[in-house]
Motif scaffolding. Sequence first.
Motif, mmCIF file in Angstrom:
data_model
loop_
_atom_site.group_PDB
_atom_site.id
_atom_site.type_symbol
_atom_site.label_atom_id
_atom_site.label_comp_id
_atom_site.label_asym_id
_atom_site.label_seq_id
_atom_site.Cartn_x
_atom_site.Cartn_y
_atom_site.Cartn_z
ATOM 1 N N PHE A 193 -34.841 -97.019 -44.652
ATOM 2 C CA PHE A 193 -35.225 -97.543 -43.344
ATOM 3 C C PHE A 193 -35.253 -99.062 -43.392
ATOM 4 N N LEU A 194 -35.240 -99.665 -42.219
ATOM 5 C CA LEU A 194 -35.358 -101.116 -42.091
ATOM 6 C C LEU A 194 -36.438 -101.439 -41.075
ATOM 7 N N MET A 195 -37.280 -102.421 -41.379
ATOM 8 C CA MET A 195 -38.226 -102.939 -40.399
ATOM 9 C C MET A 195 -37.659 -104.249 -39.870
ATOM 10 N N ILE A 196 -37.339 -104.234 -38.578
ATOM 11 C CA ILE A 196 -36.625 -105.340 -37.941
ATOM 12 C C ILE A 196 -37.605 -106.211 -37.163
ATOM 13 N N LYS A 197 -37.505 -107.523 -37.365
ATOM 14 C CA LYS A 197 -38.384 -108.477 -36.691
ATOM 15 C C LYS A 197 -37.767 -108.892 -35.355
ATOM 16 N N LEU A 198 -38.602 -108.907 -34.312
ATOM 17 C CA LEU A 198 -38.150 -109.228 -32.964
ATOM 18 C C LEU A 198 -38.957 -110.391 -32.397
ATOM 19 N N ASN A 199 -38.531 -110.911 -31.252
ATOM 20 C CA ASN A 199 -39.315 -111.941 -30.571
ATOM 21 C C ASN A 199 -39.965 -111.365 -29.321
ATOM 22 N N GLN A 200 -40.194 -110.061 -29.345
ATOM 23 C CA GLN A 200 -40.844 -109.372 -28.239
ATOM 24 C C GLN A 200 -41.500 -108.102 -28.785
ATOM 25 N N PRO A 201 -42.405 -107.507 -28.027
ATOM 26 C CA PRO A 201 -43.103 -106.319 -28.523
ATOM 27 C C PRO A 201 -42.144 -105.189 -28.891
ATOM 28 N N GLY A 202 -42.367 -104.619 -30.057
ATOM 29 C CA GLY A 202 -41.531 -103.518 -30.499
ATOM 30 C C GLY A 202 -41.629 -102.311 -29.585
ATOM 31 N N LYS A 203 -42.758 -102.176 -28.915
ATOM 32 C CA LYS A 203 -42.947 -101.038 -28.019
ATOM 33 C C LYS A 203 -41.932 -101.061 -26.880
ATOM 34 N N LYS A 252 -25.768 -110.708 -37.499
ATOM 35 C CA LYS A 252 -24.867 -111.238 -36.464
ATOM 36 C C LYS A 252 -25.611 -111.449 -35.149
ATOM 37 N N MET A 253 -26.605 -110.603 -34.915
ATOM 38 C CA MET A 253 -27.387 -110.683 -33.681
ATOM 39 C C MET A 253 -28.524 -111.690 -33.793
ATOM 40 N N GLY A 254 -28.645 -112.325 -34.964
ATOM 41 C CA GLY A 254 -29.697 -113.311 -35.167
ATOM 42 C C GLY A 254 -31.059 -112.697 -35.440
ATOM 43 N N LEU A 255 -31.081 -111.428 -35.854
ATOM 44 C CA LEU A 255 -32.346 -110.745 -36.129
ATOM 45 C C LEU A 255 -32.648 -110.730 -37.623
ATOM 46 N N TYR A 293 -47.292 -104.094 -37.221
ATOM 47 C CA TYR A 293 -46.512 -105.293 -36.885
ATOM 48 C C TYR A 293 -46.025 -105.140 -35.449
ATOM 49 N N ASP A 294 -46.700 -105.766 -34.510
ATOM 50 C CA ASP A 294 -46.414 -105.549 -33.094
ATOM 51 C C ASP A 294 -44.985 -105.901 -32.696
ATOM 52 N N ASP A 295 -44.480 -107.011 -33.198
ATOM 53 C CA ASP A 295 -43.167 -107.490 -32.770
ATOM 54 C C ASP A 295 -42.060 -107.021 -33.709
ATOM 55 N N THR A 296 -42.099 -105.756 -34.065
ATOM 56 C CA THR A 296 -41.068 -105.178 -34.931
ATOM 57 C C THR A 296 -40.752 -103.762 -34.475
ATOM 58 N N ILE A 297 -39.657 -103.246 -34.994
ATOM 59 C CA ILE A 297 -39.375 -101.820 -34.938
ATOM 60 C C ILE A 297 -38.962 -101.376 -36.337
ATOM 61 N N GLY A 356 -43.225 -100.997 -33.923
ATOM 62 C CA GLY A 356 -44.075 -101.667 -34.899
ATOM 63 C C GLY A 356 -45.542 -101.692 -34.536
ATOM 64 N N HIS A 357 -45.866 -101.518 -33.253
ATOM 65 C CA HIS A 357 -47.287 -101.578 -32.874
ATOM 66 C C HIS A 357 -48.060 -100.405 -33.471
ATOM 67 N N LEU A 358 -47.361 -99.354 -33.855
ATOM 68 C CA LEU A 358 -48.014 -98.225 -34.525
ATOM 69 C C LEU A 358 -48.100 -98.421 -36.030
ATOM 70 N N LEU A 359 -47.432 -99.454 -36.532
ATOM 71 C CA LEU A 359 -47.299 -99.642 -37.974
ATOM 72 C C LEU A 359 -47.924 -100.939 -38.471
#
Length: 364
Positions: free
Chosen positions: A307-317, A295-298, A338-342, A333-336
């Motif tokens: 768990f879920l790894m969510i893709k973002l358009n900004q740094p996960g940090k 719904k949020m377009g993610l 994929y920088d632009d994820t959580i 995600g920067h620890l895993l």
Amino acid sequence: MTTKIPARKNLKNISAYVAGKPIEEVQRELGLTRIIKLASNENPYGYSQLAKKAMLAEMDQTAYYPEGMAPALAEKLAVKLDTKKENIIIGNGSDEIIRLLTRSYIAENDEVIMPDVTFPRYETNVLIEGGSPVLVPLIDGVHDLDSMYKAITDKTKMIVICNPNNPTGTIIEKAKLEAFMSKVPKHILLIIDEAYYEYVNDEEYLETIPYLEAHPNLVILRTFSKIYGLASLRIGYGIMQPSIIEELVKVKDAFNTNRLAQAAAVASLEDDAFVKYCANQNQLGKVYLQTELSKMGLEYFPSHANFLMIKLNQPGKEIFEGLLKQGIIIRSGHLLGYDDTIRVSIGSQEENEEFIQALKIILN
């Protein structure tokens, strides 16, 4: 001036493992009283009450060392998994068994093929022993088995597969994994880490234990830290040929698993209802999160774990830090890799709803 004593050269480029922030640490840092931890893929529903009773009963034996090979637990697992007791080794978490495998089989310049990205302790343990990790990029979050096979050389000693993969939660199609297992030369150890095995409910997931006899190089890893909720007790296990276990025992600590952990694990295996409940609740929570994220377009990787790894358009940090200020701990995600994820663990319904509301605030 203090003189720094040089450590082994193999440790030069190795960093300490960065775990999800503990609740207590966040409370101290931010002065918050309510904290929701969705960072370490722990079970929000706790652990079996049968395990609690078993630990309380075992407390009186605390002054005595445990049995080094945890025979009662190995026997219980053998019956449950329809294998032989001799095929099972118990570890201080399944990550200890990873360490025992690299310590026993990896020498300087030996190669170990693994996906990129995955659980980082595979690579770390190979480097500690002086081996060379061979990292094969994932394709859409899934193992690229064709490229992993092509990466085999005369230096290859191991191949590591994480199924479901951490941090993406993806699984390998049954036929593809079966074909890969058949192709891997028998002198190369094939390690399949199934830490999230109990959460998978997809027909495309391969049941690996029946392949042990036909594939003497196969090593299967599982744990009591996830769905069984015994994370702090540190207890996991490996399923493999006795000839491999004989080598691991040579480098294993004499009393690597404690009495309480062994007793809790034995009792947990009796509580199928608890495991089924946790798996069902996890599935409901996952569907809820996926629906709200859509719904949020993610977008997110298709997860078969908790768990879920969510893709973002900004740094996960940035998202990690924003959620932390609201008392919600996730993984950046920067620890895993994929920088632009959580990566967010699936919590209780209340925790999931609070996470979604907090994420909406930050993104807006």
